[in-house]
Motif scaffolding. Structure first.
Motif, PDB file in Angstrom:
ATOM      1  N   TRP A 211       8.453 -39.070 -66.650  1.00 13.33           N
ATOM      2  CA  TRP A 211       8.267 -40.270 -65.820  1.00 13.33           C
ATOM      3  C   TRP A 211       9.288 -40.460 -64.707  1.00 13.33           C
ATOM      4  O   TRP A 211       9.189 -41.403 -63.925  1.00 13.33           O
TER       5      TRP A 211
ATOM      6  N   CYS B  94       5.534 -39.208 -58.225  1.00 16.24           N
ATOM      7  CA  CYS B  94       4.096 -38.929 -58.393  1.00 16.24           C
ATOM      8  C   CYS B  94       3.292 -40.146 -57.946  1.00 16.24           C
ATOM      9  O   CYS B  94       3.814 -41.248 -57.852  1.00 16.24           O
ATOM     10  N   ASP B  95       1.997 -39.922 -57.688  1.00 17.47           N
ATOM     11  CA  ASP B  95       1.103 -41.022 -57.301  1.00 17.47           C
ATOM     12  C   ASP B  95       0.428 -41.628 -58.518  1.00 17.47           C
ATOM     13  O   ASP B  95       0.058 -42.795 -58.529  1.00 17.47           O
TER      14      ASP B  95
ATOM     15  N   ALA C 208       0.135 -41.468 -62.999  1.00 16.51           N
ATOM     16  CA  ALA C 208       0.693 -41.013 -64.283  1.00 16.51           C
ATOM     17  C   ALA C 208      -0.395 -41.066 -65.343  1.00 16.51           C
ATOM     18  O   ALA C 208      -1.138 -42.054 -65.416  1.00 16.51           O
TER      19      ALA C 208
ATOM     20  N   LEU D 159       8.638 -45.333 -62.384  1.00 14.42           N
ATOM     21  CA  LEU D 159       7.359 -44.895 -61.788  1.00 14.42           C
ATOM     22  C   LEU D 159       6.977 -45.797 -60.624  1.00 14.42           C
ATOM     23  O   LEU D 159       6.578 -45.331 -59.555  1.00 14.42           O
TER      24      LEU D 159
ATOM     25  N   VAL E 217       4.096 -45.182 -57.768  1.00 10.34           N
ATOM     26  CA  VAL E 217       2.878 -44.855 -58.526  1.00 10.34           C
ATOM     27  C   VAL E 217       1.783 -45.886 -58.223  1.00 10.34           C
ATOM     28  O   VAL E 217       2.060 -47.082 -58.105  1.00 10.34           O
TER      29      VAL E 217
END
Ligand code: NDP
Length: 444
Positions: free
Chosen positions: A307, A311-312, A314, A331, A336
């Motif tokens: 985590w 990233c876009d 999860a 995140l 995210v």
């Protein structure tokens, strides 16, 4: 007793069952408003009856290991609720398994199965047997010993188990074989069976694929394209690998996968060839994800979770409470936009609170990972008909079911500001169907 009083009383009665109480609390607090609109539910003490399992089997499993030593494990089956169909839910083999974990899973399963639109009640089972490092013959002997006790309590129209953590096609095959011998019948009392003996096409893929289909429905509400999105996945088992496979086919980038020892990080995205390596590593060689990092020279976080990476999206797909409040804040700080749960209850209550507060697209496991049990329901239907459907047919039905579950979440979870609270939506939709079925069937 009203909903809050029931929760308080359950905490008093089951103080040593934290996972069970966590799952119950999440549901009760989100359905309370709807529940209170129905005084007839309260008159029949419906909420308490729905929280308590119909029955629990627990038993000793003795088996002999390869060295000739006698081993003893505990086995369980929780038959939670069969108001809308036979008990249905997987079997988990993991050293952490205890009654609290299986009670939470069986409770969640009841709502999840209700959402699928198929006639299935909720159940769950398992053992504290640890399959890691065991030989094939040891796994077989253990599965047979587990079923030697359980077989009398299950059946195609009574209770239909399937896989979960530590239980895949191999284990289901051994359990089903023993069941068939004991019960002297060849019916669909297990799903996730091999294709040669009644298994459904697309069942192995169904939980992961279904989660991606659910995610696509969520993204569509905000006009977002999956292509090129970076996705952090945890786990490298059944759910994680098929989630990754579907994502790759749609042009998304899978940047992490993990196991209980650590996480691999591939910022440019795992390739199809690399994913194939993970499939083999996990299912044939039964190795560790660290070996991937050694093979492909990628970054490896020893003992770490996915985590912290940028990233876009999860998709936690390993186990319960694997993503906490701090992880959620990290995140969100990293931008995210969606979290779609492949595992059951992977986010802690604090993490769920953070996601809901931030109003990102957040799908709880009982909605997002319902594709697995849905195709299990389709496997039961095929077994009853003594027919097999094509992969295209099953996949089309799966996509349709996930769309339907998404619609139910939107119906019951839409907020005045136009966003959707998928936790509330899934809980209320799942609850209403079971509640109405229980009311119609009287106090039993
Ligand atoms: P598998 O046994 O195939 O894979 C589990 C994965 O999670 C492995 O990579 C495992 O790593 C990792 N894992 C397990 N326990 C822990 C832990 N305590 N900490 C960190 N990692 C852990 O199981 P599934 O893929 O079938 O199940 C994964 C999740 O999805 C579970 O929550 C399950 O309940 C849920 N689920 C599964 C469905 C199915 O159809 N199989 C359906 C719906 C939900 P390691 O090898 O190190 O143990």
């Amino acid at each position: 007793m009203n909903a809050s009083e029931v929760l308080k009383d359950l905490k008093r009665r089951f103080p040593n069952e934290p996972e069970y109480l966590q799952a119950v609390e999440e549901v009760i607090t989100t359905i309370e408003d709807e529940y209170n609109k129905h005084p007839e539910f309260d008159r029949y003490n419906l909420i308490e009856r729905l929280c308590l399992p119909d029955r629990i089997f627990s038993f000793r499993i003795s088996w002999v290991d390869d060295k000739g030593k006698v081993q003893n494990n505990m086995g369980y089956r929780i038959q939670h609720n069969n108001a809308i169909g036979p008990y249905k839910g997987g079997i988990r083999f993991h050293s952490s398994v205890n009654q609290s974990i299986l009670k939470f899973l069986a409770f969640e399963q009841t709502f999840k199965n209700s959402l699928t639109t198929l006639p299935m009640g909720g159940g769950k089972g398992g053992s504290d047997f640890n399959p890691k490092g065991k030989s094939d013959m040891e796994v077989m002997r253990f599965c047979q010993a587990y079923i030697a006790e359980l077989w009398r309590h299950i059946g195609p129209d009574t209770d239909v188990p399937a896989g979960d953590i530590g239980v895949g096609g191999r284990e289901v095959g051994y359990m089903y074989g023993m069941y068939k011998k004991m019960a002297r019948e060849n019916t669909g009392t297990f799903t996730g069976k091999g294709l040669e003996f009644g298994g459904s096409l697309v069942r192995p893929e169904a939980t992961g694929y279904g989660n991606v289909y659910f995610l696509l429905n969520m993204l569509a509400t905000r006009g977002i394209d999956i292509k090129g999105k970076k996705v952090a996945i945890s786990g490298s088992g059944n759910v994680a690998t098929y989630t990754a496979k579907k994502l790759l086919s749609l042009g998304a980038k899978v940047v992490t996968m993990s196991d209980s020892n650590g996480t691999i990080y591939v910022p440019e995205g795992i390739t199809e060839e690399q994913l194939e390596y993970i499939f083999k590593l996990k299912n044939i060689y039964r190795g560790r994800i660290k070996e991937f990092a050694e093979e492909y020279y990628c970054e490896y976080f020893d003992g770490g979770r996915p985590w912290g990476v940028k990233c876009d999206i999860a998709m936690p797909s390993a186990t319960q409470n694997e993503l906490d409040g701090d992880d959620a804040r990290t995140l969100l700080a990293n931008g995210v936009i969606a979290v779609s749960e492949g595992a059951n209850m992977p986010s802690t209550p604090e993490a769920v609170h953070e996601f809901l507060k931030a109003k990102i697209l957040y799908a709880p496991g009982k909605a997002a990972n319902a594709g697995g049990v849905s195709v299990s329901g389709l496997e039961m239907a095929q077994n009853s008909q003594k027919l097999t459907w094509s992969a295209e047919e099953v996949d089309a039905k799966l996509q349709n079911i996930m769309k339907n579950i998404h619609e139910q979440c939107v119906k019951y979870g839409s907020e005045p500001d136009g966003t959707v609270n998928y936790v509330k939506g899934a809980n209320v939709a799942g609850f209403m169907k079971v509640a109405k079925a229980m009311m119609a069937q009287g106090i039993i």
